[in-house]
Scaffold this active site. Structure first.
Site, mmCIF file in Angstrom:
data_model
loop_
_atom_site.group_PDB
_atom_site.id
_atom_site.type_symbol
_atom_site.label_atom_id
_atom_site.label_comp_id
_atom_site.label_asym_id
_atom_site.label_seq_id
_atom_site.Cartn_x
_atom_site.Cartn_y
_atom_site.Cartn_z
ATOM 1 N N SER A 254 0.843 -1.186 0.000
ATOM 2 C CA SER A 254 0.000 0.000 0.000
ATOM 3 C C SER A 254 0.876 1.233 0.000
ATOM 4 O O SER A 254 2.041 1.190 0.390
ATOM 5 C CB SER A 254 -0.937 0.000 1.194
ATOM 6 O OG SER A 254 -0.244 0.497 2.316
ATOM 7 N N LYS A 255 0.283 2.301 -0.439
ATOM 8 C CA LYS A 255 1.026 3.539 -0.586
ATOM 9 C C LYS A 255 1.594 3.995 0.752
ATOM 10 O O LYS A 255 2.678 4.549 0.827
ATOM 11 C CB LYS A 255 0.114 4.615 -1.166
ATOM 12 C CG LYS A 255 0.770 5.237 -2.367
ATOM 13 C CD LYS A 255 0.004 6.363 -2.930
ATOM 14 C CE LYS A 255 0.987 7.165 -3.775
ATOM 15 N NZ LYS A 255 0.460 8.375 -4.271
#
Ligand code: GLU
Length: 498
Positions: A254-255
């Site tokens: 995930s970012k």
């Protein structure tokens, strides 16, 4: 279905290329290459809300950087265009009309409010939220009347009401779904634009796509997709769902946990060769190929080797682990293999700030930069590190505390005397033979003949030249710095010692 292999990469232009999507693009590319097919780029931009200006250009640029070349697409055109979905509205309208005629879809006039109440009621009854098919049974006449009265509508796919749907994934075999779990989902929205589920299938068919590779997050849409092919009476392509990519802790990439944009990897100084080599191993391994020579035991693969050994049928289905340390290892490897010419060119953008540290034009010259890069080539993991690692080679003044010059139990007086000896030895070496190797021979011979301990001399010499606790060796550094600067730095250190 056409017998020619045609594989497409169909990203949505969200502003950056997700690393997982780069893997899709790479596996698309390798599938097309290994089967002598064509690779097509199609931009899926019907979700206008998510679109970012300039996103298509930056997407194509970063794919180019990664070495993925398309045979057809928005830039090069082709016989199956347009390759941007927002330019194909007319096509979706026509296909939706055709599907309505065939009875595979229907107009639904239920507005947002009605759908909201429906969802709330279902939730209250603990039922899955789902359209209740009110409009499915409207006659053509009833529906047309509403259209003429100006009522807004969407077009929904008519799903089978019961039974089993069996779909075939090339890696997983047959997968069963229950028709009862499927909703009559929207194909055309009330603004006339198609949903992903509709445009994607229509385009794959009209673009004669033979193989669809996509992330396994799309597995749940798979039965809907196959049913849509059936409703049109079209032959579906082969479907290959790629395994999930997870991080080392088993979680989703995930970012928040780090970078997922390919652009970020590029900006940190990962080489495209290294990134691609790393990515190809996310779900596939060359050892699966019987074409792979036995003596090859490492995972280093050139693009040609990937094309030689890759077979989409060898892709695994269990999650692939994204291990940044492994990526660093590959990057270091490719950096070491690279010609110094090329490497120093690639390092240049990361050296801008260092070039500001000096007023000496010699230290801004191409040749000097090349030699500085050579000093670090062995240990460099990411190009962006070159700035921090080589500051000392550009700075006109080194800042460090004099305590750093002290080796083990020596005192300031002894270290000063040792540096003086080094200074005198170096001073005698003529400019013309000033090279790391010559300096090493001269100093090491002296220390050996006099029976002196190397650390007592080389530690302070290295610190005097670099101002650092850890750096490349003193001879290499002095060789690159040149006689004048080296002597000046040693002199500065002597002065520091009082
Ligand atoms: N536009 C979809 C995406 O962003 C394409 C998925 C597919 O390849 O079918 O991932």
């Amino acid at each position: 279905m056409s017998t020619t292999v045609r594989v497409r990469f169909a990203p949505s232009p969200t502003g950056f290329l997700h690393i997982g999507n780069l893997r899709v693009a790479l596996f698309d590319y390798l599938t097309a290459k290994t089967l002598n097919g064509k690779l097509i780029l199609r931009i899926e931009d019907t979700d206008q809300k998510r679109e970012v200006a300039g996103a298509v250009d930056s997407l194509i640029d970063i794919l180019n950087w990664a070495g993925i070349k398309f045979d057809e697409g928005p830039r090069q055109g082709g016989n199956y265009g347009p390759y941007v979905q927002s330019q194909r509205k007319q096509i979706y309208q026509e296909q939706a009309a055709a599907l309505l005629k065939k009875g595979g879809a229907y107009r639904c006039f239920c507005g947002e409010d009605k759908l909201k109440t429906m969802r709330e009621e279902q939730q209250a009854k603990k039922l899955p939220p789902r359209y209740d098919r009110t409009c499915r049974d409207l006659t053509d006449k009833q529906a047309l009347k509403k259209v003429l009265a100006g009522e807004k509508f969407v077009i929904r796919q008519k799903m089978p009401l019961s039974g089993e749907i069996i779909v075939h994934d090339e890696l997983r075999g047959d997968i069963k779904f229950q028709a009862g779990d499927l909703e009559d989902h929207v194909l055309i929205k009330s603004d006339g634009l198609p949903t992903y589920q509709f445009a994607n299938i229509v385009d794959d068919h009209l673009m004669a796509i033979s193989h669809v590779l996509r992330g396994d997050e799309w597995l749940s849409s798979f039965p809907k997709n196959v049913l849509l092919y059936q409703a049109f009476n079209w032959q579906p392509p082969k479907f290959i769902h790629l395994p999930l990519i997870i991080n080392k802790d088993g979680g989703k990439l995930s970012k928040r946990q780090g970078d997922v944009a390919v652009e970020d990897f590029k900006n940190k100084g990962y080489l495209s060769e290294a990134l691609i080599n790393f990515i190809v191993l996310l779900g596939w391994h060359p050892s699966a190929s019987d074409k792979m020579p036995r003596e090859k035991t490492d995972e280093i693969l050139s693009q040609d080797e990937m094309i030689k050994y890759f077979d989409y049928q060898d892709i695994g289905t269990s999650p692939a682990i994204f291990d940044v340390e492994k990526l660093d290892y590959f990057n270091g490897y490719y950096i070491r293999q690279m010609s110094l010419e090329k490497l120093s060119k690639l390092c240049l953008p990361f050296l801008g700030a260092n070039l500001q540290l000096t007023s000496n034009p010699k230290k801004q010259a191409e040749d000097y930069i090349k030699q500085v890069v050579a000093l670090e080539q062995e240990r460099l993991k990411r190009l962006a590190e070159i700035g921090e690692l080589t500051k000392f080679m550009f700075a006109d003044d080194l800042e460090y505390g004099r305590a750093m010059l002290i080796w083990k139990k020596l005192d300031f007086v002894q270290v000063k005397a040792n540096l003086q000896t080094i200074f005198e030895l170096l001073e005698k070496i003529p400019q013309a033979s000033w090279q790391g190797k010559t300096l090493e021979t001269a100093i090491m011979n002296y220390l050996k003949t006099e029976g002196l301990k190397t650390g007592d001399y080389l530690w302070p010499m290295r610190v005097a030249l670099t101002g650092l606790k850890a750096s490349p060796g003193p001879f290499e550094v002095a060789g690159v710095l040149g006689k004048e600067e080296s002597l000046q730095r040693i002199n500065q250190a002597i002065k520091k010692l009082g």
